[in-house]
Scaffold this motif. Sequence first.
Motif, mmCIF file in Angstrom:
data_model
loop_
_atom_site.group_PDB
_atom_site.id
_atom_site.type_symbol
_atom_site.label_atom_id
_atom_site.label_comp_id
_atom_site.label_asym_id
_atom_site.label_seq_id
_atom_site.Cartn_x
_atom_site.Cartn_y
_atom_site.Cartn_z
ATOM 1 N N ARG A 88 -7.152 6.591 -10.367
ATOM 2 C CA ARG A 88 -5.952 7.102 -9.619
ATOM 3 C C ARG A 88 -5.299 6.186 -8.803
ATOM 4 O O ARG A 88 -3.996 6.230 -8.576
ATOM 5 N N SER A 89 -5.899 4.984 -8.445
ATOM 6 C CA SER A 89 -5.304 3.966 -7.729
ATOM 7 C C SER A 89 -5.882 2.784 -7.645
ATOM 8 O O SER A 89 -7.385 2.779 -8.036
ATOM 9 N N ALA A 90 -5.492 1.564 -7.718
ATOM 10 C CA ALA A 90 -6.140 0.277 -7.755
ATOM 11 C C ALA A 90 -5.098 -0.757 -6.978
ATOM 12 O O ALA A 90 -3.754 -0.443 -7.141
ATOM 13 N N ASN A 91 -5.794 -1.783 -6.174
ATOM 14 C CA ASN A 91 -4.920 -2.772 -5.695
ATOM 15 C C ASN A 91 -5.830 -3.924 -5.301
ATOM 16 O O ASN A 91 -7.010 -4.003 -5.381
ATOM 17 N N HIS A 92 -5.073 -5.061 -5.245
ATOM 18 C CA HIS A 92 -5.753 -6.200 -4.726
ATOM 19 C C HIS A 92 -5.381 -6.759 -3.409
ATOM 20 O O HIS A 92 -4.312 -6.503 -2.969
ATOM 21 N N VAL A 93 -6.290 -7.346 -2.654
ATOM 22 C CA VAL A 93 -6.239 -7.327 -1.090
ATOM 23 C C VAL A 93 -4.908 -8.483 -0.941
ATOM 24 O O VAL A 93 -4.454 -8.394 -0.125
#
Length: 373
Positions: free
Chosen positions: A126-131
């Motif tokens: 549903r969601s993903a992200n890199h810091v």
Amino acid sequence: MAQHTKEYIREEIIRLLKYAPPEMRVAVLALLPATKRTLNQGYRPTMRGVPLRSWRCLLHLLSSVASMQSDTEMLLRVSSDLLAIADRMAPPGEVLRQSAEILVHAMHAELYVCRLRNSRGEWVARSANHVSGKSIPIVAPMLEESLREHPVMNAILQRHTRYVVSNNLQALERGGDSFDCVIYKEGYRSRLAFVLRERNDKPPFGLVMLYTTREYGFETFDERFLGKCARLVSLTVGRRIAVARDTLEKAAGAMAHYGNNALNIMRNQAEYCGELVEDIDANQARALRLARELMAEFPEDTRGRILALELENALAHADLTELAGHLGGVLEGTRRMTRIINSLKKSVERPRLMHYALGHDVLRLEDDLPRED
């Protein structure tokens, strides 16, 4: 109980350090303040009744206890951050994303992927992200629970497992712990997955998967710390989702009751007005016919013929088609509101947000006509 006195403990430490190399004595003494702070905060190590036989045992014990100091502080910080957003109502996917944003920084990870379970038992990303805002690897859009070779899917099937650490992110066919080798090729080496479960052994509802490029990047965390953290995340996220679902259920139920009642009244009144328009149209047609017959009864240029002609013109221009069209629009509006209310009831399980004016997010409700198969 003399063995638990401060004097006895001091004597035992001195006795064990007597045979330690000088640099090891310095290391042990440096660990004592951090160990004391951890014990003062309530942490109690599991000794299992095994006596300390050498300075090596003492060093190992002090190191493990002192490390809990940072773990305790981190747990407090994570709990504080999660509770700070606990009153923000949001759909499950957004709740999961907000919690992952906190965890990815707290655990010193670099990437997170959130998954939710659908009705078919598939875990959908549903969601993903890199810091740091870097590009995100292409992860599997969904994972099936039947994929027992995958350690996270296997943990899901075990009722009491709340987290799993994987240090080999090569593909399953290569003996690794990932569905494919994309994550590994992108440089990630360790994964920490939190399995979010509700109480009473209910099926898990969410996954927060953290990734780092460091070898064995999550092995520095104590098992009990990870267990507590997993329970904390499950409780806070599960509670937020439950409260949001309960609120949405109540809102949907109230809207279905009051809204449908109001719509039924509007629909009945609009349909009744439509029937009145039909009657008026029929009477108008009859009046127009009578006006023409009346006009034929009078000679040219007489007052009666002139009045009959004006009456005919007035009746001919009184077109009810536009009024009927507006009434049809009212009926279509009531049908659309009925579809929206039904969509609101369905959104209890799968709510979605959309951007609205002034930067606000609102619940997205579908009002399209049902598709014909």
